[in-house]
Structure formats: structure tokens, C-alpha cells
Scaffold this active site. Sequence first.
Site, PDB file in Angstrom:
ATOM      1  CG  ASP A 152       1.407   1.010   4.702  1.00 57.48           C
ATOM      2  OD1 ASP A 152       0.895   1.478   3.677  1.00 57.48           O
ATOM      3  OD2 ASP A 152       0.822   0.213   5.449  1.00 57.48           O
ATOM      4  CD  GLU A 165       1.678   2.773  -0.481  1.00 62.69           C
ATOM      5  OE1 GLU A 165       1.993   1.577  -0.534  1.00 62.69           O
ATOM      6  OE2 GLU A 165       2.357   3.678  -1.024  1.00 62.69           O
TER       7      GLU A 165
END
Length: 418
Positions: A403, A219
Site C-alpha cells: 500500500d 489496489e
Amino acid sequence: VNACVDVVLSGVKLLEALGLEPGEGRNHAVLNSGQDLREAFAHFMERGAAAERFFSDAEAFEAIARTASEHPAAQLYVGGNAALIGQKLATNPDLKILLCGPVGPKLHELLDDNVVVPPESMQERDEFHLILEYQAGEQWGRVRAPAANRFIFSHDLSNGALNMLEVFVSSLDEFQPDLVVLSGLHMMEGQSKEMRQRRLMEAVASISDIPTDIPIHLELASMTDQDFMSNIVHQQVFPLVNSIGLNEQELLFLTQSASGPHASLASWSGIPDVGVVSDILFWILKEHGKTAERASDLTRIHFHTLAYHILVTVDGHWGNQAAAVAAGARAAGTQACATDTIDTSKVFLKAPLEFVTSHTEAPSKISLNPDEPVVRWHREGISFHFTPVLVCKDPVRTVGLGDAISAEGLLYSEVYPQ
């Protein structure tokens, strides 16, 4: 491997509490003082853009963090991309999550019971990150925010040095994961160039130790150093991971840093153009992804922006993409509005109803059909799955949205064993 306590409050309220007056905005790569904070906050608020910065002065930061966490309007949450992705995955009762990051007492208390923290990951003090939110149309002096967003800053040395990466990798033998999610590379920007380069090499060595049959998702997050980004792309990290998640700021910064398509574009105006976005995503997988000739594992990118998401995959490696991209879009709408399901009275459609799929090759023109909200197209062995997002009109909380989107998308993604 990044985890902290997020202190969330109105940016304008905190700056007022610190006695900082509104003024001209100015971008700073690193914040050294309250004055820098004031200018950088105004700069990004004026653009309605998200940003994350390192605050170099430990003492000044501690004083600001104390003012923020004791402010009556402040809310304390689990923070750090890794911890947030872990928390999101932990809402699924069938999953056990291993989280390594600097976990202090407050953070430990906030974590879900399904999240396991190895003892080596525990520390006496929490790392605080300050998240200054602003609403669409909010004014601060002459600055008016065109969209709701947030400005994040911290003086976080433990996450910045990726201190827990080795602990994480050594814990995997016993934990036997089905999926590894990495994040926190952006936190290294607060380090000196030499330290960062050395730590990146060590990180690469550690990531290389993860068994190849375990898929790895990386990420990304807001960055400012183009050389560092270029290293991550070209030489080191991208070839080791199977999947990446990013937003429109990170995508544009990536193509600028690595001389990709549309690199001359200084910034997005309004909703990012779908054709431009898909050109850059295509280039990442074509130039840095897995091919017969290239020893790279990268086969998947999950791109998210406020109005729409695109999931791009190299054919033959992933399944269930339509469900995965739709699940991510649904997570965006429910989490921002803090509802369990999409409440149609609280959301609106901001995505383009017609768009072209490329600006660098003969494009196809696509019109959205409400009955089939996931649109698919194909380009040289790479599949694109696009879906609009039902955007929350009055977002309750924007932190960790990316997220949550990435975590939900991963949960629905099927990886084919190679």
C-alpha cells in the site's frame, strides 16, 4: 473502502498462546476453525508466501482476536488497504484525504489528522484483522520459513460487504478529489456467490458515478476465487479504473483466472522472472486496457515484488514514470526498515542483474547499470519502467508495504488530462 485495526504479532507466538501444535500444512480457501488456521498458517509459512483468508466462525474469531490483541507482544495499527494508503498519503502535509470504511473508536484514534472520516462511516465497534508475521529462517515444528512474510485473517462482515462504498461515492461531490483510490474488493470473498455478484454489480454502478475526469486507482489484494477475479477483470471493474496496483501472487492468480500468458505456471520459484511478469503485464493492458477500439480507462499498472518494481503505462496517458517507480522502491526500503532514508548498511540487492524482457516475443536482454537504476523498454505502444529494490535485511514491519509503495508511486505520477 476497507479500514480496520491490524493486530500484528508473531504467528508462532499466537498459535502457541492458543494451544495449537505445529503439524502438516494445508491450504484452506476459508478458515472454519483453529485447526484450519493452524494448517493454513503452516502451509504459507513453509512457502514464505503472503496470504489473506476469511474466518467464518464469528465467536471463535472473537476469542482468537481477544487473545491476540491482549498478547504482550501484539502491536495495534491502522489496517485495511484503503486506510493504509490514506495514512501514507496523509504524511504529505499538503494533502487532505477522505477515508470511508467502517471506522471504530480505536481506528479513529490511530488515524492521521489529515484524514477526514464522514460521520456515516463511523461505527461503535472496530473491525480487527489479525496479522501473523514470521521471519526468514524461523522454525515452527518441522516448518521452516524461507522468507519473512505474514498470514492475515479476519471475520470482517462490514468490509466484506463493501458497506461504505455508496457513502464514499456520495461524499465525493463535496470533497472534490484529484484522485480516487479504491480497494477492498478482495474482502467480498467471504460472501456467498449470489451476494457477491449482486454487490459487485452495485459497486460497478457506484464506481461508474465517479466523474470521468477524476483518475481512479484500484489496489488489488490476495484472492482465492478464480471466477470472482475473472469477473473483476473481464466484465466489470478493470475497464472503469485508470490504474491498478498488485504484487506477484495477485499477478499470477489474475493470469490463471483470466487465461492469460504463463497461466500454467503453478507458483513462482524464488524471485519472479522479469520476462514472465512483463508478458502478463503487457497482456493485461493489451487485452483489457485502453485502445482506440476498446472503451476501457485502464492505462497504468504498478507491479511490486520484494526484489523489484515495474510501472507499465499506455503511451500518452502518464508522465514522470521513472520518478514514480523509484519513489515506490525507496518507500519499500525505508518503510520495511523503519528509517527516514535508505540506510545502506541495512539493505541488500536481490534483483536479477541481467534479465530478458519477454518469453513470448523476441526479447531484449537487459543488464542493470547502478548509475541508472531505472531501466526502460517499450512494446507496442506500452512503456515499461523497471527498478530494483534495496531490500531491508531485517524488516521491522512488512504489513502495508504494498500500500505504501502504490501510494508513493501515485504521488509522483503525472496523469495527462484526456
